[in-house]
Design a protein around this motif. Sequence first.
Motif, PDB file in Angstrom:
ATOM      1  N   LEU A  53       0.881  -1.214  -0.020  1.00  0.00           N
ATOM      2  CA  LEU A  53      -0.091  -0.105  -0.012  1.00  0.00           C
ATOM      3  C   LEU A  53       0.857   1.176  -0.001  1.00  0.00           C
ATOM      4  N   CYS A  54       1.801   1.131   0.675  1.00  0.00           N
ATOM      5  CA  CYS A  54       2.886   2.255   0.579  1.00  0.00           C
ATOM      6  C   CYS A  54       3.378   2.672  -0.423  1.00  0.00           C
ATOM      7  N   LEU A  55       4.023   1.597  -1.288  1.00  0.00           N
ATOM      8  CA  LEU A  55       4.210   1.724  -2.419  1.00  0.00           C
ATOM      9  C   LEU A  55       3.275   2.372  -3.349  1.00  0.00           C
ATOM     10  N   ALA A  56       2.013   1.912  -3.459  1.00  0.00           N
ATOM     11  CA  ALA A  56       1.008   2.329  -4.375  1.00  0.00           C
ATOM     12  C   ALA A  56       0.733   3.545  -3.930  1.00  0.00           C
ATOM     13  N   GLY A  57       0.710   4.025  -2.811  1.00  0.00           N
ATOM     14  CA  GLY A  57       0.500   5.298  -2.523  1.00  0.00           C
ATOM     15  C   GLY A  57       1.477   6.509  -3.222  1.00  0.00           C
ATOM     16  N   ALA A  58       2.833   6.110  -3.348  1.00  0.00           N
ATOM     17  CA  ALA A  58       3.844   6.889  -4.144  1.00  0.00           C
ATOM     18  C   ALA A  58       3.326   6.884  -5.713  1.00  0.00           C
ATOM     19  N   GLU A  59       3.072   5.681  -5.996  1.00  0.00           N
ATOM     20  CA  GLU A  59       2.779   5.474  -7.558  1.00  0.00           C
ATOM     21  C   GLU A  59       1.217   6.070  -7.933  1.00  0.00           C
ATOM     22  N   LEU A  60       0.319   6.233  -6.979  1.00  0.00           N
ATOM     23  CA  LEU A  60      -0.918   6.994  -7.317  1.00  0.00           C
ATOM     24  C   LEU A  60      -0.755   8.375  -7.670  1.00  0.00           C
ATOM     25  N   VAL A  61       0.104   9.104  -7.119  1.00  0.00           N
ATOM     26  CA  VAL A  61       0.765  10.393  -7.492  1.00  0.00           C
ATOM     27  C   VAL A  61       1.889  10.467  -8.551  1.00  0.00           C
ATOM     28  N   GLY A  62       2.189   9.311  -9.254  1.00  0.00           N
ATOM     29  CA  GLY A  62       3.285   9.289 -10.126  1.00  0.00           C
ATOM     30  C   GLY A  62       4.684   9.161  -9.676  1.00  0.00           C
ATOM     31  N   GLY A  63       4.736   8.904  -8.315  1.00  0.00           N
ATOM     32  CA  GLY A  63       6.149   8.653  -7.786  1.00  0.00           C
ATOM     33  C   GLY A  63       6.725   7.329  -8.255  1.00  0.00           C
ATOM     34  N   ARG A  64       7.850   7.251  -8.234  1.00  0.00           N
ATOM     35  CA  ARG A  64       8.451   5.655  -8.596  1.00  0.00           C
ATOM     36  C   ARG A  64       8.416   4.795  -7.149  1.00  0.00           C
ATOM     37  N   PRO A  65       7.944   3.759  -7.213  1.00  0.00           N
ATOM     38  CA  PRO A  65       8.078   2.995  -5.978  1.00  0.00           C
ATOM     39  C   PRO A  65       9.284   2.726  -5.200  1.00  0.00           C
ATOM     40  N   GLU A  66      10.334   2.776  -5.982  1.00  0.00           N
ATOM     41  CA  GLU A  66      11.490   2.510  -5.433  1.00  0.00           C
ATOM     42  C   GLU A  66      11.995   3.411  -4.396  1.00  0.00           C
ATOM     43  N   ILE A  67      11.566   4.527  -4.534  1.00  0.00           N
ATOM     44  CA  ILE A  67      11.879   5.786  -3.591  1.00  0.00           C
ATOM     45  C   ILE A  67      11.326   5.594  -2.501  1.00  0.00           C
ATOM     46  N   VAL A  68      10.217   5.005  -2.254  1.00  0.00           N
ATOM     47  CA  VAL A  68       9.845   4.806  -0.697  1.00  0.00           C
ATOM     48  C   VAL A  68       9.869   3.304  -0.240  1.00  0.00           C
ATOM     49  N   ARG A  69      10.630   2.383  -1.068  1.00  0.00           N
ATOM     50  CA  ARG A  69      10.765   1.149  -0.599  1.00  0.00           C
ATOM     51  C   ARG A  69      11.367   0.925   0.879  1.00  0.00           C
ATOM     52  N   GLU A  70      11.965   1.759   1.502  1.00  0.00           N
ATOM     53  CA  GLU A  70      12.572   1.641   2.962  1.00  0.00           C
ATOM     54  C   GLU A  70      11.328   2.054   3.772  1.00  0.00           C
ATOM     55  N   ALA A  71      10.654   3.096   3.490  1.00  0.00           N
ATOM     56  CA  ALA A  71       9.471   3.634   4.336  1.00  0.00           C
ATOM     57  C   ALA A  71       8.544   2.450   4.224  1.00  0.00           C
ATOM     58  N   ALA A  72       8.083   1.923   3.185  1.00  0.00           N
ATOM     59  CA  ALA A  72       7.391   0.643   3.052  1.00  0.00           C
ATOM     60  C   ALA A  72       7.589  -0.321   4.103  1.00  0.00           C
ATOM     61  N   CYS A  73       8.996  -0.701   4.279  1.00  0.00           N
ATOM     62  CA  CYS A  73       9.613  -1.784   4.774  1.00  0.00           C
ATOM     63  C   CYS A  73       9.241  -1.492   6.426  1.00  0.00           C
ATOM     64  N   ALA A  74       9.521  -0.249   6.763  1.00  0.00           N
ATOM     65  CA  ALA A  74       9.208   0.292   8.393  1.00  0.00           C
ATOM     66  C   ALA A  74       7.828   0.005   8.480  1.00  0.00           C
ATOM     67  N   LEU A  75       6.772   0.270   7.674  1.00  0.00           N
ATOM     68  CA  LEU A  75       5.348  -0.197   7.926  1.00  0.00           C
ATOM     69  C   LEU A  75       5.338  -1.711   8.101  1.00  0.00           C
ATOM     70  N   GLU A  76       5.928  -2.292   7.721  1.00  0.00           N
ATOM     71  CA  GLU A  76       5.873  -4.134   7.664  1.00  0.00           C
ATOM     72  C   GLU A  76       6.569  -4.128   8.992  1.00  0.00           C
ATOM     73  N   MET A  77       7.585  -3.627   9.302  1.00  0.00           N
ATOM     74  CA  MET A  77       8.275  -3.946  10.777  1.00  0.00           C
ATOM     75  C   MET A  77       7.281  -3.393  12.037  1.00  0.00           C
ATOM     76  N   ILE A  78       6.645  -2.580  11.884  1.00  0.00           N
ATOM     77  CA  ILE A  78       5.505  -1.958  12.776  1.00  0.00           C
ATOM     78  C   ILE A  78       4.382  -3.136  12.709  1.00  0.00           C
ATOM     79  N   HIS A  79       4.000  -3.579  11.703  1.00  0.00           N
ATOM     80  CA  HIS A  79       2.847  -4.669  11.696  1.00  0.00           C
ATOM     81  C   HIS A  79       3.612  -5.999  12.458  1.00  0.00           C
ATOM     82  N   THR A  80       4.784  -6.519  11.655  1.00  0.00           N
ATOM     83  CA  THR A  80       5.383  -7.409  12.617  1.00  0.00           C
ATOM     84  C   THR A  80       5.541  -7.321  14.175  1.00  0.00           C
ATOM     85  N   TYR A  81       5.986  -6.417  14.510  1.00  0.00           N
ATOM     86  CA  TYR A  81       6.060  -6.216  15.902  1.00  0.00           C
ATOM     87  C   TYR A  81       4.900  -6.143  16.682  1.00  0.00           C
ATOM     88  N   SER A  82       3.650  -5.835  15.965  1.00  0.00           N
ATOM     89  CA  SER A  82       2.372  -5.877  16.480  1.00  0.00           C
ATOM     90  C   SER A  82       1.910  -7.469  16.785  1.00  0.00           C
TER      91      SER A  82
END
Lengths: 296, 296
Positions: A53-82
């Motif tokens: 979803l994080c990658l898709a959020g960037a793509e929705l406004v024309g951003g390249r998904p690679e740019i937010v790949r680390e942030a996307a993983c941070a979201l997964e880490m929060i999910h995993t911790y929970s």
Amino acid sequence: MEQGLSNYLQERAAMVEQTLQELLPAAEVVPGILHEAMRYSTFAGGKRLRPILCLAGAELVGGRPEIVREAACALEMIHTYSLIHDDLPCMDDDDLRRGRPTNHRVFGEAVAVLAGDALLTLAFQILATYPAQVPAERRCRVVQFVGEASGSLGMVGGQVLDLEGEGQRLSRAEMQQMHASKTGRLLRAALCSGGILAGASPREIKAMDDYAAAFGLAFQITDDILDVTGNVEKLGKAPGSDQRKEKATYPALFGLDASRRMAAEMVARATAALQEFGARAEILKQLAIFLLEREQ
Amino acid sequence: MEQGLSNYLQERAAMVEQTLQELLPAAEVVPGILHEAMRYSTFAGGKRLRPILCLAGAELVGGRPEIVREAACALEMIHTYSLIHDDLPCMDDDDLRRGRPTNHRVFGEAVAVLAGDALLTLAFQILATYPAQVPAERRCRVVQFVGEASGSLGMVGGQVLDLEGEGQRLSRAEMQQMHASKTGRLLRAALCSGGILAGASPREIKAMDDYAAAFGLAFQITDDILDVTGNVEKLGKAPGSDQRKEKATYPALFGLDASRRMAAEMVARATAALQEFGARAEILKQLAIFLLEREQ
């Protein structure tokens, strides 16, 4: 699933997998057992829904998904911790997660608590660091947004409401409030973070938030339905666990048919929220529809 | 204690107290039990050492302490979360902390885990938000710095090393490594965060870091000594608990006299690191010397 959506999810999940490997300390780094535990639950076959979803959020406004790949993983880490903390004996006391023993069953409770703590901490560190090329102001906004979504007024608060709700008969409003906090807030933060980092306007962020809120509810209702109708191989855990714990679920409160109708209604609301993005929204619309048909 | 230092600590602690009251959600906010638990451990009579170091870091380079008061409180929240989790039955299993029942003894284990999680989350949210008037780049640096200090390679990692070290005979190097991670890193992050937010130069940050690293070790050694020589009223817990748990401590490894000499040596190193700040460093020098004489 549509072929286009299937390819999209596979490619994006591979990018997330690769980036998680880079961001998590190796199991050889001291203290090894801690990093092993962090990796065990992170690489346990999750669907990677939040990072996608994080990658898709960037793509929705024309951003390249690679740019937010680390942030996307941070979201997964929060999910995993929970998930690690929710599975603890003092919380849901689960032995299995995605078909494998839960973190504390493998590493012991102390390491499981600490692995969760360390994943949460690493997530915020990453969100403050990447992407280096965008203005720091955006990274700060994402840390704020994600913090609010996952703290005492968001995900953690939702878990408390969930524990309090066991054995109680909740109203529809109370249950929606609980799920909106426990699951919905982080999904919304995931999509919106991608958008914020890629420079989306406030109006665009609002549309993403509306989509993800409806998407999150549909996702939760389907989860509850699968706990009644699913089978152990596909779910990776025994179905019926909600019922055994007397959890407040949609099927328990409204029956299966009404629950399915509510999920469909939410999916329609989600797709409607993305009108202004035109063709770029196609994948997210398909994803919401796919939700209704999933078996795991 | 010198009168000047005593007044300074009292005034700064009052500023921290007031700001913590503002930043923590009221106990009436849903879920009430979670916010009550967060507040219970936050307002449990701590010395506020980390937030005071953060304020002092700003003052070392001529910044007003008020500017970093929210960031200072975020450091205290991280410290508090770590105490709540360390006290859990699956970790140190402590019933008393600062003379009062530990968080899980009052609120149950589930809420204690979640209160810790929520405090950690709120801390990062605050660090990304305040002070609003400094460039966001500085706030991002602080989130990175504090994240690194408190994660798997810092405080959380130190707690794992501590648990692994129980019943083992550690070398001096291993023990210093453990304490440097478990306690030292957050103290360093506290002082340096204040400096970073107030615009200190890399050279000045380095000097602060050197001071806080030596200060942290002296602090830990004194803590270990007090566990042997202290009394229950002043400590707020039964002394001798390290020994009962077969923890690796300085007195256990080197005896009391050698431990006292090491602490004095570290205090000298700490004060030496602050030469370049001239008169502005007076309070921090006094604080380090006071460490050696404290009884709690």
